[in-house]
Write an enzyme that holds these catalytic residues in place. Structure first.
Site, short mmCIF file in Angstrom:
data_model
loop_
_atom_site.label_atom_id
_atom_site.label_comp_id
_atom_site.label_asym_id
_atom_site.label_seq_id
_atom_site.Cartn_x
_atom_site.Cartn_y
_atom_site.Cartn_z
N ASP A 278 0.87 -1.18 0.00
CA ASP A 278 0.00 0.00 0.00
C ASP A 278 0.90 1.23 0.00
OD1 ASP A 278 -2.33 1.85 0.72
OD2 ASP A 278 -3.31 -0.10 0.85
N HIS A 332 -3.46 3.88 -3.58
CA HIS A 332 -2.84 2.98 -2.59
C HIS A 332 -1.44 2.53 -3.01
CE1 HIS A 332 -6.28 2.66 0.13
NE2 HIS A 332 -7.04 2.66 -0.96
N GLU A 396 -10.68 3.76 -4.09
CA GLU A 396 -10.35 5.02 -3.44
C GLU A 396 -9.36 5.89 -4.22
OE1 GLU A 396 -11.30 3.95 1.19
OE2 GLU A 396 -9.27 3.56 0.51
#
Length: 628
Positions: A278, A332, A396
């Site tokens: 990440d 990420h 996201e």
């Protein structure tokens, strides 16, 4: 006249006292050691008596085990240990997860010679024999872990026969049969016969796991016992039964990962979804791009080497678990990618503008060299994990990051695009289509890809962005989110990780502000158990591949991962295996017994209630028949 002693006599007497003390201490230690050896289960010929006469027994009353005093009038056969009472009193002999087919078990328990439990199979000289032999070792170790004291000698031998039809399949996929049948024959004078039949190794392993639970340790008589007969047919309701564990926010040691996988196998979960990297760190050793972990790991000791990955994949396979890697992109990403030229917005501040949590970081999809690097990374993961599906992440993405990067905006304008949300979706699609093409290239086929729900999975963009014949969608929004219905109505296959029931990191203090974290409150095992895919998907439940419990590790590491996941993930395991339609109340006693089983296996599963309540079933629950 005062008593006096010469210095010489004083030293002599002192020496005698010290010598006497040493001799006494030596004898005492020798006695303790000898007694310790006496209670070792490695000594099959020594009879072990309980340190004191048993005081308590358990008896089944209205489907629950109640603690009662032993009296002089009690028949010896009527004195049941708690494990024995649970066998007779629980549904399906206390097996977790509850079998889906026929369950018929005997009416008595027989003393077993722990040192004479043998497993034979039809797999010698076949590709799966090594797997079978390792699974047999695991089976015996699990039985050993249940023995909490010594073993009195004697008992019948046990011979377990494994019959596996397909002796070539050694990799678990969504299509691999995992069912089995198990039969225990009423014994003769010397041995108990157990027959396990399965289509594949993975089904046979599940059969051994069930047999492990049918073999109990009676701590009143200090002996191993099992039913005199049984007939069970069993197979899972859902093919995908997993856990997603993040190892980037905080590094999780390989020993902690193995404990997670061991508990998964014991609960018949079959998919370890490894969120390897990440923005926070890049702990994965890529053979093609070694600079990523050298720059991106928290510390040189906090790296998953190629040997670590190989060992974990094999460790999981023996326990009926496949490992599915995730490389989450184009958001990420961060640490490790600094020197590549493919990264934007790394640790941009104020972070709330550029990402959902610090540190920020996203790929620049306009860089052509990015796709060569991703292809290399995909190749490394595919080679090591050999997955039947690949997780591409895809959640996201923050458009503000790209909008505030001048070179990206100029590239978009050169294509005649604007900077609206729809234009940034085009940019995102540019990344995703190129990434998918590179994944196919390295896999040598169109391997199914998994994506998290995101802006791309909303009705406005779904069908044009993520074709249903190429993608499975993993849902992390809440169970009543309209996206679930829309995905199902559009024919997509989905995996449930709805945050209102399956996020194991909820219910702790916020780490970026005061108060509690975003998905509070804490989710109890009862809510996990009630989270049935059939309730969520209705008549389209056949499009649900299964579910995963998720642990994101912003506030967890190797010291706490066991307690965050277990035993709650085992509640999900039963729902996915059996498609349980009853409420959690009917499963409670079996669930608590399974938690104890996990603890004995070395899993630091959280306590659910005081031990007194476990020993006095139905006396603690609000509204129980014992409460006024």
């Amino acid at each position: 006249m005062a008593f006096q002693i010469s210095n010489r006599k004083y030293y002599v007497l002192t020496g005698i006292v010290i010598l006497t003390c040493l001799i006494t201490l030596t004898l005492t230690v020798s006695f303790i050691v000898s007694k310790t050896k006496d209670i070792s289960i490695e000594n099959p010929n020594h009879s072990i008596s309980s340190p004191a006469k048993p005081v308590w027994k358990w008896q089944c009353e209205k489907n629950s085990c109640q603690k009662r005093r032993i009296t002089d009038q009690d028949n010896d056969l009527a004195i049941l240990s708690l494990p024995a009472c649970r066998y007779f009193c629980s549904t399906s002999a206390g097996i977790w997860p509850i079998p889906t087919g026929e369950v018929s078990v005997g009416d008595r328990l027989i003393k077993v010679n722990y040192y004479s439990i043998d497993v034979v199979s039809n797999t010698s000289d076949t590709p799966i024999n090594a797997l079978v032999q390792e699974a047999i070792k695991e089976f015996k170790n699990d039985i050993k872990s249940s023995i909490t004291s010594g073993i009195n000698p004697g008992g019948l031998s046990v011979v377990v026969s494994l019959g596996i039809s397909d002796t070539t399949t050694n990799r678990l996929t969504l299509d691999t049969p995992e069912g089995y049948s198990l039969k225990i024959s009423d014994p003769g004078s010397s041995s108990i016969k157990v027959d396990i039949q399965a289509g594949t190794f993975f089904g046979a392993r599940n059969g051994l796991q069930t047999l492990t639970q049918l073999i109990i340790y009676d701590n009143i008589r200090n002996e191993v016992q099992m039913p005199n007969s049984a007939s069970i047919t069993d197979k899972p309701a859902f093919a995908h039964r997993g856990i997603v564990l993040d190892t980037s926010r905080n590094f999780i040691t390989t020993s902690a990962l193995k404990r997670t996988i061991k508990a998964m196998g014991a609960s018949k979960l079959n998919t370890f979804h490894w969120h390897l990297t990440d923005t926070h760190s890049f702990p994965y050793e890529s053979a093609s791009l070694p600079e990523l972990h050298r720059i991106g790991a928290y510390d040189p000791s906090k790296v998953y080497t190629r040997q670590d990955v190989k060992d974990l994949v094999e460790y999981a396979r023996v326990r009926g678990v496949k490992v599915v890697p995730e490389f989450d992109a184009p958001a990420h990403v961060g640490e490790g990618w600094q020197d590549t030229g493919y990264l934007v917005c790394l640790n941009a501040q104020p972070w709330q503008i550029y990402c959902v949590e610090p540190p920020c970081g996203q790929f620049d999809p306009t860089k052509e060299g990015l796709y060569d690097a991703i292809e290399d990374l995909y190749g490394d993961m595919l080679e090591q994990f050999e997955p039947d599906v690949f997780h591409m992440g895809g959640d996201e993405v923050t458009f503000k990051c790209w909008e505030n990067t001048t070179s990206i905006v100029e590239w978009m304008r050169a294509k005649g695009w604007g900077t609206t949300d729809r234009d940034f979706v085009k940019l995102w699609n540019h990344f995703q289509s190129n990434a998918l093409e590179r994944l196919y290239k390295k896999a040598g086929r169109e391997i199914p890809a998994i994506m998290w729900t995101s802006h791309l999975t909303t009705p406005e963009y779904l069908v044009e962005s993520l074709p249903k014949d190429k993608y499975y969608i993993q849902v992390w929004s809440e169970s009543d989110d309209d996206q679930i219905k829309q995905l199902l109505d559009n024919g997509y296959k989905i995996i449930l990780s709805n945050s209102d029931a399956l996020y194991m990191d909820c219910g702790f203090g916020s780490w970026v502000a005061t108060g509690n974290n975003w998905c509070s409150p804490y989710i109890g095992w009862q809510k996990v158990y009630e989270n049935n895919p059939s309730k969520i998907a209705g008549d389209k439940v056949h499009q649900v591949l299964g579910a995963e419990a998720a642990l994101w590790t912003e506030q967890a590491d190797s010291s706490s991962v066991d307690g965050r996941l277990w035993p709650r993930a085992a509640a999900m395991a039963e729902v996915l295996w059996s498609n349980a339609s009853t409420g959690w109340e009917a499963a409670e006693h079996r669930f608590l017994a399974h938690r104890e089983r996990l603890v004995l296996m070395g899993i630091d599963a959280d306590a659910i209630e005081p031990e007194w309540c476990r020993q006095n079933e139905e006396n603690c629950r609000t509204g129980s028949r014992f409460n006024v």
